[in-house]
Scaffold this active site. Structure first.
Site, short mmCIF file in Angstrom:
data_model
loop_
_atom_site.label_atom_id
_atom_site.label_comp_id
_atom_site.label_asym_id
_atom_site.label_seq_id
_atom_site.Cartn_x
_atom_site.Cartn_y
_atom_site.Cartn_z
N GLN A 19 -6.36 24.41 -11.44
CA GLN A 19 -7.80 24.42 -11.16
C GLN A 19 -8.35 23.05 -10.77
O GLN A 19 -9.41 22.98 -10.15
CB GLN A 19 -8.56 24.98 -12.36
CG GLN A 19 -8.27 26.45 -12.62
CD GLN A 19 -9.07 27.00 -13.78
OE1 GLN A 19 -8.63 26.94 -14.92
NE2 GLN A 19 -10.25 27.52 -13.51
N GLU A 165 -4.50 32.34 -22.79
CA GLU A 165 -5.06 33.65 -22.44
C GLU A 165 -4.02 34.64 -21.93
O GLU A 165 -4.05 35.08 -20.78
CB GLU A 165 -6.19 33.49 -21.41
CG GLU A 165 -7.37 32.73 -21.93
CD GLU A 165 -8.58 32.77 -21.01
OE1 GLU A 165 -9.64 32.29 -21.43
OE2 GLU A 165 -8.46 33.29 -19.87
N GLU A 351 -11.77 27.09 -25.53
CA GLU A 351 -12.65 27.20 -24.36
C GLU A 351 -13.92 27.92 -24.76
O GLU A 351 -13.88 28.93 -25.45
CB GLU A 351 -12.01 28.01 -23.22
CG GLU A 351 -10.93 27.31 -22.44
CD GLU A 351 -10.40 28.19 -21.30
OE1 GLU A 351 -11.18 29.00 -20.75
OE2 GLU A 351 -9.22 28.05 -20.96
N TRP A 397 -15.40 24.32 -22.10
CA TRP A 397 -14.92 24.62 -20.74
C TRP A 397 -16.12 24.50 -19.80
O TRP A 397 -17.08 25.21 -19.95
CB TRP A 397 -14.34 26.04 -20.65
CG TRP A 397 -13.76 26.27 -19.29
CD1 TRP A 397 -14.41 26.79 -18.20
CD2 TRP A 397 -12.44 25.95 -18.84
NE1 TRP A 397 -13.57 26.81 -17.11
CE2 TRP A 397 -12.36 26.30 -17.48
CE3 TRP A 397 -11.32 25.39 -19.47
CZ2 TRP A 397 -11.20 26.12 -16.73
CZ3 TRP A 397 -10.18 25.21 -18.71
CH2 TRP A 397 -10.13 25.57 -17.36
N TRP A 405 -10.16 30.36 -9.92
CA TRP A 405 -9.23 31.46 -9.64
C TRP A 405 -9.72 32.34 -8.47
O TRP A 405 -10.03 31.80 -7.42
CB TRP A 405 -8.96 32.26 -10.91
CG TRP A 405 -8.53 31.38 -12.04
CD1 TRP A 405 -9.23 31.08 -13.19
CD2 TRP A 405 -7.31 30.60 -12.15
NE1 TRP A 405 -8.54 30.20 -13.99
CE2 TRP A 405 -7.35 29.89 -13.38
CE3 TRP A 405 -6.19 30.46 -11.33
CZ2 TRP A 405 -6.33 29.05 -13.80
CZ3 TRP A 405 -5.16 29.61 -11.75
CH2 TRP A 405 -5.24 28.92 -12.97
#
Length: 445
Positions: A19, A165, A351, A397, A405
């Site tokens: 990212q 995740e 996050e 976050w 994404w």
């Protein structure tokens, strides 16, 4: 009202390699599944990809200087597996490894605790070509990758996180096909889930047996489930969703079993067929902490027409630009849920944050919505602590705007604004506010 945190409470920020790093073909990095997926027409917003992102790979010292300026105590980053091996498996890429050595050294030089995630979704494409996470061979490749990183960075990293995740990259990547690698296959999903759990367990076992002095855990994206009504069918539906999205990943790691609701469904047969005798013991090798990513709650209603007989019902009221309901009390509820069902394991919010329509005005970003979002969630976390939850830290976050994404570059989660044309970094009002929270170690309501 004043909400005071303990003096050793760890305030941090989080990012992920694909990212923010960019430099997609620099210093021997090989393609990842996100390189492939994002460059396949129709998969991401306007074909956006992470080729350049925030160019953190070349600007990491500038970024760490900003972290230092803000008083950030811990920086959670992820390691790009495609940077570490030229073949995705065993052929080491020294330049890629050196980047993370330099990053950790710079963090420590600035008194910032390095928190490293081994896997934040950017699998080497070469391994996906062999079946990715649905191929049991990947377990040994991941454990070897982890061992290389442990040997290189070892005790310089304060906390190691095996996976980020698991529910998201496995369900969205293998079941719904909206994230890389873009597969829609239930049997492959279940095989991938079990292989990821085994890779996690074997990695924790390796870490513990090697006597590293710091901690290892995993980060799960979790959401409290609320039935749409008091009707029994909605209550059952909410419990089923809890089993599917939360307990499918919590139970194996913390209890050594998969939820009965999963095993007793028709698709549970696939799972039962692949579980070997000692698998669950490996998967549940004790971790030092659990990382929790929280963004919103789930309100669930029974629906006969859906595959799993339920659906999520969007709620009216305040939402972020991702369309997610702003529900701070859900964090308190979730933290207590973990304590009540899994014991008082040390927890970290790895996050939490929000995307908003940030506007650059005279060189500044007045993101009051983000400040209010974070303030309410911090307070919710403190209430959970006061209720006996063993919460040790909170990583917002995200440190900077980034490649979101499939949503590309239009969703901004950062405390730091990124001009994607010039790569200029501009601290938002939320970053300055968070800096004061860290300095004072309390929130005022």
């Amino acid at each position: 009202m004043k909400y005071q945190f303990d003096k050793d409470f760890l305030w941090g920020v989080a990012t992920a390699s694909y990212q923010i790093e960019g430099a997609y073909d620099q210093d021997g990095r090989i393609p990842s599944i996100w390189d492939t997926f994002s460059k396949t027409p129709g998969n991401t917003y306007m074909g956006h990809n992470g080729d350049e992102a925030c160019d953190h790979y070349n600007k990491f010292k500038e970024d760490i200087a900003l972290l230092k300026k803000l008083g950030i105590k811990a920086y959670r980053f992820s390691i790009s597996w495609p940077r570490i091996f030229k073949d995705g498996k065993y052929k080491l890429n020294e330049k890629g490894l050196k980047f993370y050595k330099d990053l950790v050294e710079e963090l420590k030089k600035n008194d910032i605790k390095p928190i490293a995630t081994l896997y934040h979704w950017d699998l080497p494409q070469i391994l996906q070509d062999e079946g990715g996470w649905s191929n049991p061979e990947i377990i040994k490749y991941f454990v070897h990758y982890a061992s290389v990183m442990f040997n290189a960075l070892g005790d310089d990293v304060e906390q190691w996180i095996t996976f980020n995740e698991t529910s998201v990259f496995l369900y969205l990547g293998y079941l719904y096909g909206i994230h890389a690698p873009g597969i829609k296959n239930l049997d492959l999903t279940l095989k991938a889930i079990h292989n990821v759990h085994l890779a996690h367990g074997e990695t924790v076992k390796l870490f513990k047996n090697s006597n590293y002095k710091n901690q290892i855990g995993i980060t799960l994206n979790l959401s409290p489930n609320y039935p749409y009504s008091v009707e029994e069918k909605d209550i059952i539906a909410a419990k089923t969703n809890d089993a599917f999205w939360n307990r499918m990943f919590l139970d194996p790691i913390l209890k050594g079993s998969y939820p009965e609701e999963i095993l007793n469904n028709p698709f549970g047969n696939t799972l039962k067929e692949i579980i070997k005798d000692d698998d669950m013991e490996i998967i549940s090798h004790p971790i030092d902490f659990l990382g929790i990513n929280y963004y919103s709650r789930s309100v669930i209603k029974h629906d006969e027409n859906e595959t799993f007989k339920y659906k999520s019902i969007p709620q009216d009221g305040e939402k972020t630009s991702m369309g997610w309901e702003v529900y701070p009390d859900g964090l308190r509820v979730l933290l207590n849920y973990i304590k009540e069902n899994y014991g008082n394991i040390p927890l970290y919010i790895t996050e939490n944050g929000a995307a908003y329509e940030d506007k650059l005005e005279n060189g500044k970003i007045h993101d009051i919505d983000r400040i209010n979002y974070l303030k309410r969630h911090f307070i919710s976390a403190k209430k959970a602590i006061d209720e006996g939850v063993n919460l040790k830290g909170y990583y917002v976050w995200s440190f900077m705007d980034n490649y979101e994404w499939a949503e590309g570059y239009v969703k901004r989660f950062g405390l730091t604004y990124i001009d994607y044309e010039t790569k200029q970094r501009i601290l938002k009002d939320s970053a300055k506010w968070y800096s004061q929270v860290i300095k004072n170690n309390f929130i005022e309501e």
